[in-house]
Design a protein around this motif. Structure first.
Motif, short mmCIF file in Angstrom:
data_model
loop_
_atom_site.label_atom_id
_atom_site.label_comp_id
_atom_site.label_asym_id
_atom_site.label_seq_id
_atom_site.Cartn_x
_atom_site.Cartn_y
_atom_site.Cartn_z
N VAL A 103 0.84 -1.20 0.00
CA VAL A 103 0.00 0.00 0.00
C VAL A 103 0.88 1.24 0.00
CG1 VAL A 103 -1.74 1.28 1.31
CG2 VAL A 103 -1.81 -1.23 1.26
N LEU A 104 0.46 2.25 -0.75
CA LEU A 104 1.10 3.57 -0.69
C LEU A 104 0.24 4.47 0.16
CD1 LEU A 104 3.30 5.56 -1.59
CD2 LEU A 104 1.91 6.06 -3.62
N SER A 105 0.79 4.92 1.29
CA SER A 105 0.06 5.83 2.19
C SER A 105 0.54 7.26 1.96
CB SER A 105 0.30 5.46 3.65
OG SER A 105 -0.33 4.25 3.98
N VAL A 106 -0.34 8.09 1.48
CA VAL A 106 0.00 9.49 1.23
C VAL A 106 -0.43 10.31 2.44
CG1 VAL A 106 -0.34 11.48 -0.26
CG2 VAL A 106 -0.27 9.18 -1.25
N VAL A 127 0.03 8.38 7.94
CA VAL A 127 1.06 7.68 8.73
C VAL A 127 0.39 6.69 9.68
CG1 VAL A 127 2.76 7.98 10.58
CG2 VAL A 127 2.82 9.48 8.57
N ASN A 128 -0.68 7.14 10.35
CA ASN A 128 -1.39 6.25 11.28
C ASN A 128 -1.91 5.00 10.58
OD1 ASN A 128 -0.96 8.07 13.38
ND2 ASN A 128 -2.93 9.07 13.13
N VAL A 129 -2.41 5.17 9.36
CA VAL A 129 -2.91 4.01 8.60
C VAL A 129 -1.78 3.01 8.37
CG1 VAL A 129 -3.78 3.27 6.35
CG2 VAL A 129 -4.86 5.19 7.52
N SER A 130 -0.60 3.49 7.99
CA SER A 130 0.54 2.59 7.76
C SER A 130 0.95 1.87 9.04
CB SER A 130 1.73 3.37 7.20
OG SER A 130 1.64 3.48 5.81
N VAL A 131 0.92 2.59 10.16
CA VAL A 131 1.28 1.96 11.44
C VAL A 131 0.30 0.83 11.77
CG1 VAL A 131 1.39 2.35 13.94
CG2 VAL A 131 2.47 3.98 12.37
N TYR A 190 -0.93 -5.57 11.12
CA TYR A 190 -1.66 -6.65 10.43
C TYR A 190 -0.81 -7.28 9.32
CZ TYR A 190 -5.49 -4.25 12.84
OH TYR A 190 -6.29 -3.67 13.79
N ASN A 191 0.51 -7.02 9.40
CA ASN A 191 1.48 -7.65 8.50
C ASN A 191 1.31 -7.26 7.03
OD1 ASN A 191 3.81 -9.28 8.66
ND2 ASN A 191 2.72 -11.01 7.76
N ILE A 192 0.84 -6.03 6.80
CA ILE A 192 0.71 -5.51 5.44
C ILE A 192 1.75 -4.42 5.23
CG2 ILE A 192 -0.78 -4.22 3.84
CD1 ILE A 192 -3.14 -5.67 4.92
N PRO A 193 2.65 -4.60 4.23
CA PRO A 193 3.70 -3.60 4.00
C PRO A 193 3.14 -2.35 3.35
CG PRO A 193 3.83 -5.34 2.36
CD PRO A 193 2.76 -5.75 3.32
N SER A 194 3.77 -1.21 3.64
CA SER A 194 3.34 0.04 3.03
C SER A 194 4.53 0.99 2.86
CB SER A 194 2.26 0.72 3.88
OG SER A 194 2.77 1.09 5.15
N ILE A 195 4.33 1.91 1.95
CA ILE A 195 5.29 3.00 1.74
C ILE A 195 4.58 4.29 2.13
CG2 ILE A 195 6.76 4.20 0.07
CD1 ILE A 195 6.37 1.71 -1.78
N VAL A 196 5.19 5.07 3.01
CA VAL A 196 4.60 6.35 3.42
C VAL A 196 5.31 7.48 2.69
CG1 VAL A 196 3.93 7.80 5.35
CG2 VAL A 196 4.27 5.37 5.71
N THR A 197 4.52 8.37 2.11
CA THR A 197 5.11 9.51 1.42
C THR A 197 4.36 10.78 1.78
OG1 THR A 197 5.85 10.35 -0.72
CG2 THR A 197 3.70 9.27 -0.68
N SER A 255 10.58 -3.21 9.16
CA SER A 255 10.69 -3.18 7.69
C SER A 255 9.35 -3.14 6.97
CB SER A 255 11.48 -4.41 7.22
OG SER A 255 10.82 -5.60 7.61
N LEU A 256 8.24 -3.32 7.67
CA LEU A 256 6.94 -3.30 7.00
C LEU A 256 6.54 -1.88 6.59
CD1 LEU A 256 4.93 -5.92 9.06
CD2 LEU A 256 5.44 -6.04 6.63
N ILE A 257 7.20 -0.87 7.16
CA ILE A 257 6.93 0.51 6.78
C ILE A 257 8.18 1.10 6.13
CG2 ILE A 257 6.30 2.83 7.54
CD1 ILE A 257 4.80 1.63 9.87
#
Length: 317
Positions: A3-6, A43-47, A52-59, A79-81
């Motif tokens: 997931v890409l978290s903006v 950011v909170n969504v990525s945390v 729940y073991n889902i990787p994301s990129i925060v930008t 490493s998941l974030i």
């Protein structure tokens, strides 16, 4: 599913739990009831997703000493974030939340945030177009700093749709009103903490909420969530409209983070093959589960499953 978290306006969050918060008085907080965490809705969504073991990129945009602390706090989640922020000259904002467990209130003091230059904005767009191709879903959530147009969610969604990505929004009315003129997300959730307006007007009756939700679906959203009187939600898909209600009492001082848990849990549900109404039901159960205790820590998956039995979904149209 990556997931890409903006998070265009990230923050360093300070959370204080005060039993009997009093204005114009010295309030002492023990270290056990004082937390500092990376924040901003995206950011909170990525945390939550990392739990729940889902990787994301925060930008987004980050700057100054506060920005450095925010980054170091994010690295604690492992490493998941991943992070890919555009560095700016202005300081990243700080937010304060005061939860009073005696008066059952939640007081939030949020900094306005930095100013983003046109050069920063263009750099971000170039970075975003590269990042969006690496993921399956995009969540754009939270406020926009000065210098970023209110229609920017729409511009980002237009790019994401070019690459056939699923797009989630959670934002305030003024952002949604301008951004839907450019593009519609797949999942639209209104952030109504500071305003009860929808498309610039206050809705008074349940039927007005139902009609507004239906209109958003007609315009292109696959799933729409409109908060009603804080603890209820009207949820619309192309198949109809439902009213979601809790079967348990909600303590308003425990609401911090419930909206972000709603969005993150919908993304988790989507990764498990659920669609539309079931995603919303899972997200709502997570949000209600989150209000069973104080603090930002997300509910466990087992607690969410338990709370699926503590919510009601009534078809209203």
């Amino acid at each position: 599913m990556e997931v890409l978290s903006v998070c265009l306006n990230p923050a360093l969050d300070r959370e204080f739990i005060i039993d009997g918060f009093t204005l114009d008085k010295l309030n002492i907080v023990s270290k056990e009831k004082n937390r500092m965490t990376p924040g901003g809705k995206g950011v909170n969504v990525s945390v939550v997703l990392s739990h729940y073991n889902i990787p994301s990129i925060v930008t987004g945009f980050i700057g100054g000493y506060v920005g450095q602390i925010l980054l170091s706090e994010l690295r604690r989640y492992g490493s998941l974030i991943s992070t890919s922020f555009v560095r700016i000259s202005d300081e990243t904002r700080e937010n304060i939340a005061i939860a009073d467990t005696l008066s059952h209130t939640l007081t939030e003091i949020n900094s306005e945030g930095p100013t983003v230059s046109e050069t920063d904005l263009n750099n971000f767009l170039k970075r975003y177009e590269v990042l969006v191709q690496k993921v399956r879903a995009v969540v754009i959530s939270g406020s926009v700093p000065k210098g970023v147009p209110l229609s920017f969610y729409g511009e980002l969604t237009k790019i994401a749709k070019k690459y056939r990505k699923v797009v989630f929004w959670e934002a305030r009315d003024e952002i949604i009103t301008e951004s839907i003129k450019v593009a519609f997300p797949d999942v639209l959730k209104y952030d109504m903490r500071r305003s009860e307006k929808i498309l610039g007007r206050i809705l008074n009756t349940e039927q007005e909420y139902v009609q507004a939700a239906k209109d958003f679906v007609k315009q292109g959203a696959k799933l729409v969530i409109l908060s009603y009187k804080t603890v209820f939600d009207f949820v619309a898909t192309e198949d109809g409209v439902w009213k979601f209600s809790p079967k348990v009492e909600i303590d308003h001082s425990y609401l911090l983070g419930s909206g972000d848990n709603f969005v993150a849990s919908m993304i988790f549900a989507s990764s498990k093959g659920m669609c539309c109404l079931d995603m919303a039901r899972y997200g709502y159960a997570a949000a209600v589960a989150k209000t069973s205790y104080i603090g930002k820590e997300p509910p466990s998956l087992s607690l969410i499953e338990e709370y699926l039995g503590k919510i009601s979904t009534e078809r209203v149209e």
